[in-house]
Structures are given as C-alpha cells and as structure tokens.
Design a protein around this motif. Structure first.
Motif, PDB file in Angstrom:
ATOM      1  N   GLU A 126       0.974  -1.160   0.122  1.00 39.67           N
ATOM      2  CA  GLU A 126       0.035   0.062   0.069  1.00 39.67           C
ATOM      3  C   GLU A 126       0.922   1.311   0.191  1.00 39.67           C
ATOM      4  O   GLU A 126       0.088   2.075   0.157  1.00 39.67           O
ATOM      5  CB  GLU A 126      -0.904  -0.111   1.207  1.00 39.67           C
ATOM      6  N   LYS A 162      -0.125   3.973  -2.510  1.00 40.11           N
ATOM      7  CA  LYS A 162      -1.604   4.278  -2.649  1.00 40.11           C
ATOM      8  C   LYS A 162      -2.207   5.625  -2.110  1.00 40.11           C
ATOM      9  O   LYS A 162      -1.703   5.844  -0.971  1.00 40.11           O
ATOM     10  CB  LYS A 162      -2.395   3.240  -2.064  1.00 40.11           C
ATOM     11  N   GLY A 164      -2.193   3.770  -7.967  1.00 44.24           N
ATOM     12  CA  GLY A 164      -3.189   4.460  -7.326  1.00 44.24           C
ATOM     13  C   GLY A 164      -2.839   5.774  -6.795  1.00 44.24           C
ATOM     14  O   GLY A 164      -3.216   6.631  -5.826  1.00 44.24           O
TER      15      GLY A 164
END
Lengths: 275, 275
Positions: free
Chosen positions: A129, A132, A160
């Motif tokens: 992540e 992100k 992202g």
C-alpha cells in the motif's frame, strides 16, 4: 511487458509487489548489489525473479529505486539501453540527476518522485500500500518521447497515485522546504535528545509528540546523505530561514510575550485548513 | 465516589468517557467555562452531568484538565475544598504550579502529567483510548497524604497507564527537551513553510514526513502558550542546544562532508533501539 527494478528496498520492493499483480506485466525482475537483500526480496515475493544487471537492461521498463548518488552512476552504465526501454528514476532530488543524464538516454528517460515512504529501509520494509493515494511528481525532461511519458503515467496511476508535473528546479526548491528540511530537523532533534537524555527518560517521556517528530530520524543515511549533498544550496537556504523562525519563537519566550506567542501558534494552526 | 472534571476538552473529556465505565464511580460531573463546549461534552456522553463550580467542589476527586495558567488560578479558588477531596491537575509543567499551590491544598493535591494527547482540542476531540498504554508522570508533593496518592495511582492505572514518579524540577527539565522543544520546532516549521509555500505545493509535496513533523503545530495556543511561559528557562536552554545541533548539520552540508553527515544520521538512527 517486462519490468526490471534496480534496488529492492522500501521503494523498489513495494513497487515490485504491486506490479506483480498487473496482468499486462509478464515479469518483474529484480536486481540489488546487496545479495542478501536481493534474496530476501525474492523470498518475500517482491519480484518474480532476480536478474543480472545485463538482463535488467533488456526490460521494457527499468526502475531505479536507489540513492540519488547511485542513480547518477547507474545512468552512465545504462547508456547502451534500447531507446524502446523506458528508464524511470525515483530519486528525491532532480536537478543534479537530469544534469548528469547521458545524452543517449534523453529520449527515453523519466524523472519521477513518489511522495511516499516510511523511515524503514530494505526489502523487509516493503509493503503493497506504500504508493496508494500518494502524489507522484513527474519532472518531464523535454526530450523524452511521448510513449515513454505515457508509460510512466500509466504505471504510477496503476499504483493509485495522483500525478502532478513540475520542472526540476522548482521540484528541488520546494522539496528542500517541505521534505528535506523536515528530515534535517528530525535528525538534529534525535541527536540532540539522545545526547542530553538517557534511554529511560526518552522511553518514559517520549509520547506521541516526540515519536512523531523523531520518526524520520530513523531514515537511511545512505539515501539522505546524498539527497542533502545533491540539494545543498536549496537545503541550506531552507535551514537558514527556519533558523530565523525558531529564533523568533525564542525571542517571544525571552520577552514573556505570551500574547505574541499565542498569535504565532494560531498562525501555525492554519495548517489545519491545508493538511 | 463522585468525580468532578474541570475542563471538558481532549484530556478532561477523554478521562470522563473512561471513568463513566468504572463501577466504583457513582457520577462523573463536568464543568467548563465555555458553555457551548460543556453542552457538547454532555451530548457526546463524556460526563454524566454538567455541574456548577460550587457542586464540583463537593466531589471526592476533582480533576483539573485546563491550561497550566488556568490551573494556577483555579487552585486559588479551590482553597476551601475539604481535605478529603483529592485534587489532581494534569498540566504539562509542574514547578510553577506546585510553587503557587495554596498551603490549604498541600495535603490533598496531586500533580500528574499524562504523556498522552493529540493535536486536536475541545470536547469533540475526546476519545476513550487516549490514555491507554501511555505513561503518567506523578510529581509527588511530599505533603500529600497517602490516601490521596493511592487514589491517584488507582485512577491512572484504571485508565491503563504506566505510572512513573519524578520530582517537579526534573519533570520540567526533561519535558522541555522531549516534549516542549518538539512543539516549538513544529510550530516554527509550520509557520516557515506556510510563509514560503502556497497551499498547492504543500498539498502536493506534503507527504508523510512533513505531515508527521507539522502535526503538533495544530495544537492549542491557549494550552501551549502558557506551557512555554511556565517552563521558560528550560525551554530556552533546549532551543539553544538544538540550534547548535542544527548548525552542525548545516556546517557538514556546507563543507560537502557527506561522510560526516551520514555518520551523524546513523547516530540519529540509534533512536530505533529506544523508541
């Protein structure tokens, strides 16, 4: 499409982990001069395979996720890469890197700075992540061909990220203020506190405030030493202006001017409206 | 047992929320000079009831969760409280408060500093987990009776806090270094960056590093203005020593001494072993 990542630490490793899920990418190859770290990255599943530097050169996209001084060196060794290969570096400074860029690479080189990271480093610090919802600054060197620019945009948006464009000088000026100076301050704070205090007091009194202010003092010296050197002029100017601001605070305390002090704090509170 | 909390913000409100679950406490009464905030605290269920200052005085335990200058004032108004009532203040400085303590309160007064908090303030900032696993420093004034000391220990341990003891001078010296200085730095950093940068650049480049370093610059001026004044001498000394450390950093950058810079950063990394 084959991707080769040079440097399998927090940035490179996290990138590999994400890209392995991308169905359009056939293989994520990894390379790291630190063999132990490379093996760890493979064991953690950050890359599909480890590869030699020569094999990395044959990839469609090569990512440089290494300290900024190493980027300058490695770019020279990538001179003979095909112009169909997109070379993307993830350094925290831009001007020196772009200045040192071999002319052979100008048409297929992209300078990117993902505004993401933690104080941890090495393969084991990587996590999916990381990128992100973070911002990715692209410093377009005008010579880069459209297809390479588009590849970079596609890659970072797949992670992202919110993409913004900035020229290299502006990037280095603003990151000195907003990112590099805070690191200098945090290193200085950590060093000062550890000189003055024993472990017991730090453990007992180091609440969320001190933890937050000293967290990035745990960052990698290899990475930050080179950033400070490559962005020397901007960083020195920022430190000096910050010193003036802190001097102002000291003066208000010395003068017992609590009214001015509170006004100054209230001004700082305006950051709530921004971040 | 009835508890009266004076000041229904982050600290007082969170305390009320926790204590309402304690089966040995029959009622948690709240008082706040800000009527709107008091109503909000009641609506949020932080206290059982709002009370007048006079009613608060009849409680078994009175908690002062207000800025340190307000603590000094309110203690004078509590002079006539029964010696069976435990008065506990939660201020971030200790020497001035203890110095100004009316002699009538010495036998039943406890100075406590919970090393917990966030950058938010007011009743709506309160939450039940604030104190959990944090350290609570107790600065025992020798005159306090054992039953009041024990009550304080029971109360803070019920909140899940780790209790440590420290004398007032030591407390103020160490918190200046480990807590108050980081706040001064964060306020200065936020003010400097907002002077130099527009909102857009801060939003784009303000990654996790800047966010972490500027978070506590959003803290309450009412609270921190008085802390800086009450701990003036210690804080000024800390700022000066920190300035020297930052100057050292600047010097190494100026001299292009990357080796020394990395060594200095590595020293700061030692914080990993502590926090």
């Amino acid at each position: 499409m084959k991707i080769g990542i040079i440097g399998l630490g927090l940035m490179g490793g996290s990138l590999g982990l994400c890209l392995r899920e991308n169905k359009l990418i056939s293989k994520v190859l990894g390379y790291d001069t630190d063999e132990k770290n490379a093996k760890e990255a493979l064991n953690l599943g950050l890359v599909d395979e480890l590869a030699s530097f020569k094999e990395i050169k044959t990839c469609d996209i090569i990512i440089l996720a290494i300290p900024v001084d190493a980027i300058v060196k490695v770019l020279k060794e990538l001179k003979d890469t095909s112009s169909n290969t997109t070379i993307i570096e993830l350094g925290s400074t831009k001007k020196e890197i772009i200045k040192s860029l071999p002319k052979e690479l100008k048409s297929h080189f992209i300078a990117a700075h993902p505004m993401a990271g933690t104080e941890n480093s090495g393969a084991k610090a990587a996590f999916k992540e990381l990128y992100k919802n973070a911002v990715c600054v692209l410093c377009e060197s005008e010579a880069a061909e459209v297809k390479h620019r588009q590849r970079a945009v596609e890659l970072f948006s797949y992670l992202g990220m919110q993409i913004i464009f900035m020229n290299a000088s502006a990037h280095d000026h603003h990151t000195a203020i907003i990112s590099h100076l805070p690191h200098a301050i945090s290193f200085a704070l950590a060093n000062f506190v550890m000189k003055e205090e024993n472990k017991k007091n730090i453990v007992h009194l180091g609440g969320p405030s001190f933890k937050g202010m000293s967290r990035i003092a745990k960052s990698s010296p290899a990475m930050w030493g080179s950033i400070f050197e490559q962005n020397k002029e901007n960083l020195l100017a920022s430190i000096e202006l910050f010193q003036n601001e802190l001097e102002l605070c000291k003066k208000m305390i010395q003068d017992d001017d609590e009214k001015a002090l509170k006004k100054w704090m209230k001004k700082a509170n305006a950051l709530r409206d921004i971040l």
